[in-house]
Design a protein around this motif. Structure first.
Motif, PDB file in Angstrom:
ATOM      1  N   ALA A 154      50.570  45.263  39.541  1.00 20.53           N
ATOM      2  CA  ALA A 154      50.831  46.695  39.348  1.00 20.53           C
ATOM      3  C   ALA A 154      49.598  47.384  38.772  1.00 20.53           C
ATOM      4  O   ALA A 154      49.627  47.974  37.692  1.00 20.53           O
ATOM      5  N   ILE A 155      48.511  47.323  39.539  1.00 18.03           N
ATOM      6  CA  ILE A 155      47.202  47.793  39.077  1.00 18.03           C
ATOM      7  C   ILE A 155      46.659  48.831  40.048  1.00 18.03           C
ATOM      8  O   ILE A 155      46.735  48.665  41.263  1.00 18.03           O
ATOM      9  N   THR A 156      46.097  49.911  39.504  1.00 20.04           N
ATOM     10  CA  THR A 156      45.324  50.864  40.297  1.00 20.04           C
ATOM     11  C   THR A 156      43.933  50.989  39.694  1.00 20.04           C
ATOM     12  O   THR A 156      43.775  51.189  38.490  1.00 20.04           O
ATOM     13  N   ILE A 157      42.923  50.862  40.558  1.00 20.78           N
ATOM     14  CA  ILE A 157      41.521  51.030  40.175  1.00 20.78           C
ATOM     15  C   ILE A 157      40.990  52.188  41.010  1.00 20.78           C
ATOM     16  O   ILE A 157      40.842  52.064  42.224  1.00 20.78           O
ATOM     17  N   SER A 158      40.756  53.325  40.370  1.00 24.49           N
ATOM     18  CA  SER A 158      40.499  54.561  41.129  1.00 24.49           C
ATOM     19  C   SER A 158      39.368  55.382  40.521  1.00 24.49           C
ATOM     20  O   SER A 158      39.145  55.366  39.306  1.00 24.49           O
ATOM     21  N   ASN A 159      38.666  56.091  41.386  1.00 26.09           N
ATOM     22  CA  ASN A 159      37.681  57.095  40.975  1.00 26.09           C
ATOM     23  C   ASN A 159      36.555  56.540  40.102  1.00 26.09           C
ATOM     24  O   ASN A 159      35.952  57.277  39.321  1.00 26.09           O
ATOM     25  N   ASN A 160      36.270  55.250  40.228  1.00 19.97           N
ATOM     26  CA  ASN A 160      35.207  54.660  39.427  1.00 19.97           C
ATOM     27  C   ASN A 160      33.892  54.616  40.196  1.00 19.97           C
ATOM     28  O   ASN A 160      33.873  54.601  41.429  1.00 19.97           O
ATOM     29  N   TYR A 161      32.794  54.605  39.460  1.00 23.60           N
ATOM     30  CA  TYR A 161      31.461  54.519  40.049  1.00 23.60           C
ATOM     31  C   TYR A 161      30.843  53.214  39.565  1.00 23.60           C
ATOM     32  O   TYR A 161      30.654  53.018  38.357  1.00 23.60           O
ATOM     33  N   MET A 162      30.562  52.309  40.497  1.00 21.73           N
ATOM     34  CA  MET A 162      30.084  50.980  40.148  1.00 21.73           C
ATOM     35  C   MET A 162      28.703  50.767  40.746  1.00 21.73           C
ATOM     36  O   MET A 162      28.482  51.045  41.923  1.00 21.73           O
ATOM     37  N   THR A 163      27.784  50.265  39.914  1.00 20.90           N
ATOM     38  CA  THR A 163      26.398  50.098  40.344  1.00 20.90           C
ATOM     39  C   THR A 163      25.788  48.855  39.700  1.00 20.90           C
ATOM     40  O   THR A 163      26.293  48.333  38.710  1.00 20.90           O
ATOM     41  N   HIS A 164      24.679  48.383  40.285  1.00 26.39           N
ATOM     42  CA  HIS A 164      23.795  47.384  39.708  1.00 26.39           C
ATOM     43  C   HIS A 164      24.540  46.166  39.155  1.00 26.39           C
ATOM     44  O   HIS A 164      24.551  45.891  37.943  1.00 26.39           O
ATOM     45  N   HIS A 165      25.146  45.441  40.079  1.00 25.14           N
ATOM     46  CA  HIS A 165      25.905  44.272  39.663  1.00 25.14           C
ATOM     47  C   HIS A 165      26.056  43.329  40.841  1.00 25.14           C
ATOM     48  O   HIS A 165      26.075  43.756  41.997  1.00 25.14           O
ATOM     49  N   ASN A 166      26.214  42.037  40.548  1.00 23.50           N
ATOM     50  CA  ASN A 166      26.380  41.050  41.596  1.00 23.50           C
ATOM     51  C   ASN A 166      27.854  40.919  41.975  1.00 23.50           C
ATOM     52  O   ASN A 166      28.299  41.466  42.982  1.00 23.50           O
ATOM     53  N   LYS A 167      28.636  40.202  41.186  1.00 23.98           N
ATOM     54  CA  LYS A 167      30.037  39.936  41.507  1.00 23.98           C
ATOM     55  C   LYS A 167      30.918  41.029  40.917  1.00 23.98           C
ATOM     56  O   LYS A 167      31.357  40.951  39.776  1.00 23.98           O
ATOM     57  N   VAL A 168      31.203  42.036  41.722  1.00 18.69           N
ATOM     58  CA  VAL A 168      31.755  43.293  41.228  1.00 18.69           C
ATOM     59  C   VAL A 168      33.199  43.154  40.752  1.00 18.69           C
ATOM     60  O   VAL A 168      33.540  43.521  39.621  1.00 18.69           O
ATOM     61  N   MET A 169      34.083  42.620  41.589  1.00 20.77           N
ATOM     62  CA  MET A 169      35.507  42.670  41.272  1.00 20.77           C
ATOM     63  C   MET A 169      36.216  41.439  41.839  1.00 20.77           C
ATOM     64  O   MET A 169      36.234  41.223  43.043  1.00 20.77           O
ATOM     65  N   LEU A 170      36.807  40.647  40.953  1.00 20.36           N
ATOM     66  CA  LEU A 170      37.573  39.463  41.337  1.00 20.36           C
ATOM     67  C   LEU A 170      39.051  39.731  41.102  1.00 20.36           C
ATOM     68  O   LEU A 170      39.462  40.062  39.991  1.00 20.36           O
ATOM     69  N   LEU A 171      39.853  39.573  42.138  1.00 19.95           N
ATOM     70  CA  LEU A 171      41.292  39.800  42.046  1.00 19.95           C
ATOM     71  C   LEU A 171      42.003  38.513  42.474  1.00 19.95           C
ATOM     72  O   LEU A 171      42.202  38.269  43.656  1.00 19.95           O
ATOM     73  N   GLY A 172      42.344  37.694  41.510  1.00 14.15           N
ATOM     74  CA  GLY A 172      42.929  36.386  41.787  1.00 14.15           C
ATOM     75  C   GLY A 172      42.049  35.287  41.239  1.00 14.15           C
ATOM     76  O   GLY A 172      40.867  35.190  41.577  1.00 14.15           O
ATOM     77  N   HIS A 173      42.617  34.436  40.397  1.00 10.30           N
ATOM     78  CA  HIS A 173      41.803  33.479  39.636  1.00 10.30           C
ATOM     79  C   HIS A 173      41.228  32.364  40.484  1.00 10.30           C
ATOM     80  O   HIS A 173      40.032  32.065  40.435  1.00 10.30           O
ATOM     81  N   SER A 174      42.076  31.691  41.262  1.00  2.72           N
ATOM     82  CA  SER A 174      41.622  30.565  42.070  1.00  2.72           C
ATOM     83  C   SER A 174      42.582  30.377  43.234  1.00  2.72           C
ATOM     84  O   SER A 174      43.694  30.920  43.245  1.00  2.72           O
ATOM     85  N   ASP A 175      42.160  29.596  44.210  1.00  4.21           N
ATOM     86  CA  ASP A 175      43.007  29.364  45.374  1.00  4.21           C
ATOM     87  C   ASP A 175      44.300  28.641  44.997  1.00  4.21           C
ATOM     88  O   ASP A 175      45.316  28.755  45.694  1.00  4.21           O
ATOM     89  N   SER A 176      44.284  27.909  43.894  1.00  2.00           N
ATOM     90  CA  SER A 176      45.472  27.157  43.470  1.00  2.00           C
ATOM     91  C   SER A 176      46.351  27.920  42.483  1.00  2.00           C
ATOM     92  O   SER A 176      47.420  27.432  42.117  1.00  2.00           O
ATOM     93  N   GLU A 177      45.928  29.122  42.073  1.00  4.31           N
ATOM     94  CA  GLU A 177      46.695  29.904  41.092  1.00  4.31           C
ATOM     95  C   GLU A 177      47.778  30.707  41.812  1.00  4.31           C
ATOM     96  O   GLU A 177      47.590  31.861  42.200  1.00  4.31           O
ATOM     97  N   THR A 178      48.936  30.078  41.998  1.00  8.97           N
ATOM     98  CA  THR A 178      49.982  30.691  42.815  1.00  8.97           C
ATOM     99  C   THR A 178      50.655  31.878  42.145  1.00  8.97           C
ATOM    100  O   THR A 178      51.327  32.659  42.808  1.00  8.97           O
ATOM    101  N   ARG A 179      50.484  32.033  40.832  1.00  7.74           N
ATOM    102  CA  ARG A 179      51.050  33.219  40.180  1.00  7.74           C
ATOM    103  C   ARG A 179      50.474  34.505  40.764  1.00  7.74           C
ATOM    104  O   ARG A 179      51.117  35.552  40.711  1.00  7.74           O
TER     105      ARG A 179
END
Length: 404
Positions: free
Chosen positions: A237-262
């Protein structure tokens, strides 16, 4: 005369009590459709100049036209859209004013940011003046908090940054978050009655860990040790909106690992953001859940824009993707370490996206799958409007007594 009359009617409809003056805004998905249809049905772009606040951005058009925004701050809580639209933050709580930049991770003093965010009661947190806050350890938020930077230039930078762990109903708005470092191996307080030992943190700008009903809006984020915004371990239940993102490598990770079924229950809306200069990958990188990527402006990436693994549903609608000049990095999408025999069944859709400079989106799965209904959180506008919708992404310059 007829043209002037139609413009007058349009203006009156846009500032009707239903949308502007009511303390309770209608269903945000209806606002998306109604407000944007009224704006973009104007006969020409020139006609929009007569409107006081006709941005076509449904979040902004919900509150930015109000010259008394500083007295009506909590109305912002009614303006969220997407999967995080239920995030009320500190709505109906007291106003807490941050007056100093000092930070004590275990015994924070009244007037500090940390003292406000750990309280058990709902609080709407604002800032007395411009300030740079260098935290000594992660800022552990308690539930039902809004951090509202409007009216000041607020930077959380140079130390550990924001952690939203196993809490709910958080709004972070109008904050500059950058140059975040790792913290940990220290005690940190997360409520008036509890502090505990924290191991080494990742150095994220905003870390969401098992959190729900979260809205991050109009922030500027850059140059952190790990992710700018990461959401893992059953967050939803997350909204990420109207943000300005710059100068970064790994910007946004959504989900911990392939085995994290939660994370199969994760639902995230990513809307109206500007992914700008100096970005490399993960805008976002998704696992397992349902992700609506809508009306964002992608002007830079070095490796890829949207990636994922472990069968996420990705519904990309009305985005603008400008590929880099490097001929080897034109693809918007990347399936991480999975064979085509597996990922060809994943439901990844591109609908109405604008693909520029040779950009291409590799779709997969069933084009009409019911999964997309679950991954749709608001109505997308045509990609040709992305420039105007995202022109004010990032922190805003808001002055009391005038429109923000």
């Amino acid at each position: 005369m007829a043209l002037h009359l139609s413009l007058l009617l349009l203006l009156l409809s846009l500032i009707s009590p239903t949308i502007i003056h009511s303390s309770h805004v209608q269903d945000p998905e209806l606002i998306v459709q109604e407000v944007q249809e009224k704006i973009y049905n104007a006969t020409t772009r020139r006609n929009l100049g007569y409107l006081s606040c006709g941005t076509g951005n449904p979040i902004d058009d919900c509150w930015r036209c109000d010259s008394k925004w500083a007295k009506n701050r909590q109305r912002l809580a009614d303006c969220a859209i997407g999967f995080g639209k239920g995030a009320i933050g500190g709505k109906n709580g007291k106003i807490y004013v941050v007056t100093n930049t000092k930070d004590d991770p275990v015994n924070p003093k009244p007037g500090s940011l940390r003292y406000g965010v750990i309280q058990d009661e709902p609080l709407w947190i604002i800032f007395e003046r411009d300030m740079v806050i260098k935290l000594k350890e992660e800022l552990m938020l308690n539930s039902f908090k809004t951090i509202d930077g409007r009216g000041a230039s607020v930077h959380i930078a140079g130390g550990p940054c924001i952690t939203i762990q196993y809490v709910t109903n958080i709004i972070v708005h109008g904050i500059n978050v950058h140059d975040c470092k790792r913290g940990g191996n220290a005690n940190v307080r997360d409520s008036p009655s509890h502090y505990g030992w924290r191991t080494i943190s990742d150095g994220d700008g905003i870390s969401i860990f098992g959190g729900s009903h979260i809205w991050v809006d109009h922030c500027s984020l850059s140059s952190c040790t790990d992710g700018l915004i990461d959401a893992i371990h059953g967050s939803t239940a997350i909204t990420i909106s109207n943000n300005y993102m710059t100068h970064h490598n790994k910007v946004m990770l959504l989900g911990h690992s392939d085995s994290e079924t939660r994370d199969k229950n994760m639902q995230v809306t990513i809307a109206f953001n500007h992914f700008g200069e100096g970005l490399v990958q993960r805008m976002p990188r998704c696992r397992h859940g349902y992700f609506h990527v809508v009306n964002n402006d992608y002007t830079h990436w070095e490796m890829y824009a949207i990636g994922g693994s472990a069968d996420p549903t990705i519904n990309s609608q009305g985005n603008r993707f400008l590929a880099p000049n490097d001929p080897n990095n034109k693809e918007v999408t990347k399936r991480e370490e999975w064979p085509q025999s597996a990922w060809k069944k994943w439901n990844w859709r591109s609908q109405g996206d604008l693909l520029l400079n040779g950009a291409f989106f590799t779709t997969s799965g069933a084009a009409a799958s019911s999964s997309y209904a679950r991954a749709s959180s608001l109505s997308a506008r045509p990609s040709s409007y992305v420039g105007s919708i995202t022109v004010n992404a990032g922190t805003l310059s808001c002055k009391q007594g005038s429109h923000c």
